[in-house]
Design a protein around this motif. Structure first.
Motif, mmCIF file in Angstrom:
data_model
loop_
_atom_site.group_PDB
_atom_site.id
_atom_site.type_symbol
_atom_site.label_atom_id
_atom_site.label_comp_id
_atom_site.label_asym_id
_atom_site.label_seq_id
_atom_site.Cartn_x
_atom_site.Cartn_y
_atom_site.Cartn_z
ATOM 1 N N ASP A 159 0.809 -1.216 0.000
ATOM 2 C CA ASP A 159 0.000 0.000 0.000
ATOM 3 C C ASP A 159 0.844 1.269 0.000
ATOM 4 O O ASP A 159 0.316 2.376 0.075
ATOM 5 C CB ASP A 159 -0.946 0.003 1.199
ATOM 6 N N GLY A 160 2.162 1.099 -0.031
ATOM 7 C CA GLY A 160 3.046 2.248 -0.047
ATOM 8 C C GLY A 160 3.380 2.804 1.322
ATOM 9 O O GLY A 160 4.165 3.750 1.441
ATOM 10 N N VAL A 161 2.788 2.242 2.376
ATOM 11 C CA VAL A 161 3.050 2.719 3.739
ATOM 12 C C VAL A 161 4.425 2.220 4.189
ATOM 13 O O VAL A 161 4.727 1.029 4.066
ATOM 14 C CB VAL A 161 1.956 2.222 4.707
ATOM 15 N N PRO A 162 5.285 3.130 4.679
ATOM 16 C CA PRO A 162 6.611 2.703 5.135
ATOM 17 C C PRO A 162 6.497 1.633 6.215
ATOM 18 O O PRO A 162 5.576 1.652 7.050
ATOM 19 C CB PRO A 162 7.224 3.988 5.689
ATOM 20 N N ARG A 163 7.439 0.719 6.192
ATOM 21 C CA ARG A 163 7.462 -0.336 7.195
ATOM 22 C C ARG A 163 8.429 0.023 8.314
ATOM 23 O O ARG A 163 9.432 0.715 8.081
ATOM 24 C CB ARG A 163 7.863 -1.664 6.553
ATOM 25 N N TYR A 164 8.105 -0.516 9.480
ATOM 26 C CA TYR A 164 8.936 -0.289 10.660
ATOM 27 C C TYR A 164 9.247 -1.631 11.306
ATOM 28 O O TYR A 164 8.513 -2.614 11.138
ATOM 29 C CB TYR A 164 8.214 0.629 11.651
ATOM 30 N N ALA A 165 10.333 -1.656 12.046
ATOM 31 C CA ALA A 165 10.730 -2.877 12.746
ATOM 32 C C ALA A 165 9.626 -3.307 13.700
ATOM 33 O O ALA A 165 8.955 -2.473 14.323
ATOM 34 C CB ALA A 165 12.029 -2.645 13.511
ATOM 35 N N THR A 166 9.443 -4.628 13.806
ATOM 36 C CA THR A 166 8.402 -5.189 14.668
ATOM 37 C C THR A 166 9.010 -6.202 15.627
ATOM 38 O O THR A 166 10.189 -6.554 15.521
ATOM 39 C CB THR A 166 7.314 -5.884 13.830
#
Length: 463
Positions: A159-166
């Motif tokens: 969706d183009g949303v930046p990913r972050y560490a989980t």
């Protein structure tokens, strides 16, 4: 069958251990560990947000806990979250499903009136995706005031949303940036806030996933405000002692001993237990572990064990070796439950408790009384908290070990076999708990005859 007599280390550790951080009161602590959202019947999916029975329901069970013999209440997550409590959205607010902040204050007051301390569960490795700091970061990007609280991975989803560490790949659990001083400030403020409100300490969730240097920055600030706070980290594997030294934690969870207990009982291999107890002993040079035979993240002990009578042997070990013991709610009633790796797979081990004790199944009360007997023994021998354990006699399905500290000593005899067995018990003078026929009491040749799958805790001439 392999049989091996082992030379006794009589009096080993009689001077006990000197701990640099642990509060003195922890020496006497025995916890009843409760997962509040499950215990109170709240909806763990978060689909229904209305208050259920809330913490007031748990307050109604405090007298039951006191009769069990514990003097502490170790709570699972209670702060506002989206679903199961570990996806926190507000660390400074008690979840409305549990009745909010007022319900917490009432629980602490009721617990204190009964001599029970309250330990809180702090989820500070990660937050839920609905946490305001994260939602504003998604909305505003790098310009968000708290964007630095999170760790971008450098890529984006479909969706183009930046990913972050989980946390361990769970998309709903967003990892915090532990090298950011603002995160350390926030965590310290949260911990101090709830200690100010009456908590006695913190279990720090997923402490193994947080850099030790982060805890080393945060915990001294907490201790300056609350020197008597007990701070224990959830650690599953690795070098426990090294982490305690580098982080400043008082203790960590003893998963290695937990695994050895049920595995040795299931396999009829007490050599595994003996080896684990040697490793457990070595930890005492640094800290006293947080011990358990069941918790909210694992299959219930009564379901894990192939032989139901071995539940007693597991509890005997918990109550007679060094550690700060924890009893997971329902284990004292021989609750069963299988943890599964699926959505909702924890629900079976995190059930609701009924309105009152009269609604518990009759078959669970003998296990409750067994817990009372062994917790009572533990409370009468507080030196066991940091006792050293040595093997006196060892075979596949039979074992005698001694626990000793401060000039005191007990012997513990275990028989896993389906036949009676004679076990050496040098210096034993009386049966403190369990059952057995003691012969040549008070001599170096003393022995105890145990029934099939029996056990005994024995006083000695040193006691």
């Amino acid at each position: 069958m392999v049989v091996r007599p082992v030379a006794s280390r009589r009096g080993c550790g009689s001077a006990g251990v000197t701990l640099s951080r642990e509060p003195a009161w922890v020496r006497h602590a025995v916890w009843w560990h409760v997962y509040p959202l499950g215990f109170t019947g709240a909806d763990p999916t978060g689909a229904h947000r209305w208050p259920g029975r809330g913490l007031a329901h748990l307050r109604d069970w405090l007298d039951y806990a006191v009769r069990l013999g514990v003097n502490g209440l170790a709570l699972g997550p209670i702060f506002d979250s989206t679903t199961h409590g570990y996806d926190t959205v507000d660390h400074l607010r008690v979840d409305p499903r549990l009745g909010g902040d007022a319900a917490f204050d009432e629980l602490v007051a009721a617990a204190r009136a009964r001599g029970l301390r309250v330990l809180l569960d702090g989820v500070f490795n990660h937050v839920g995706r609905a946490h305001p700091a994260f939602t504003e970061t998604l909305a505003l990007g790098a310009g968000a005031p708290r964007a630095g609280w999170f760790v971008p991975t450098g890529d984006a989803g479909p969706d183009g949303v930046p990913r972050y560490a989980t946390f361990e790949g769970h998309d709903g659990l967003v990892a915090l940036a532990h090298d950011n001083p603002a995160v350390a400030d926030h965590v310290a403020e949260i911990m101090i806030h709830w200690l100010d409100r009456g908590a006695a300490g913190w279990r720090l969730d997923a402490a193994y996933a947080v850099p030790a240097a982060f805890w080393a920055r945060v915990l001294p600030r907490v201790r300056r405000a609350h020197p008597d706070a007990y701070l224990v980290g959830e650690v599953i594997h690795g070098d426990y002692a090294d982490l305690v030294r580098r982080s400043g934690l008082d203790a960590v969870t003893q998963y290695e001993l937990w695994k050895a207990v049920w595995s040795a009982l299931n396999d009829g291999n007490l050599f595994e237990l003996a080896w684990a107890l040697k490793r457990h002993d070595a930890l005492l040079e640094t800290f006293v572990p947080f011990t358990f035979v069941g918790n909210h993240d694992v299959t219930r002990l009564a379901s894990r064990l192939r032989e139901p009578t071995h539940l007693a042997h597991a509890l005997v070990v918990l109550c007679t070796v060094a550690g700060t013991p924890n009893v997971y709610y329902g284990d004292e009633q021989a609750f069963t439950g299988l943890k599964e790796e699926r959505v909702g797979g924890d629900d079976a081990v995190r059930p609701a408790f009924p309105t009152g004790p009269d609604e518990l199944a009759p078959h669970g009360w003998p296990t409750y009384r067994l817990h009372q007997e062994l917790i009572g023994l533990r409370r009468r021998h507080p030196w066991l908290h940091a006792a050293r354990t040595a093997t006196v006699f060892l075979a596949n399905t039979r074992m005698t070990y001694e626990s000793a500290a401060e000039g005191q000593r007990i012997l513990v005899a275990l028989n896993l076999a389906a036949d009676p067995a004679d076990l050496p018990a040098p210096g034993a003078v009386d049966v403190l708990a369990g059952g057995g026929d003691l012969r040549e009491a008070g001599t170096g040749e003393a022995a105890v005859r145990l029934p099939a799958r029996g056990w005994a805790v024995l006083a000695t001439t040193d006691a």
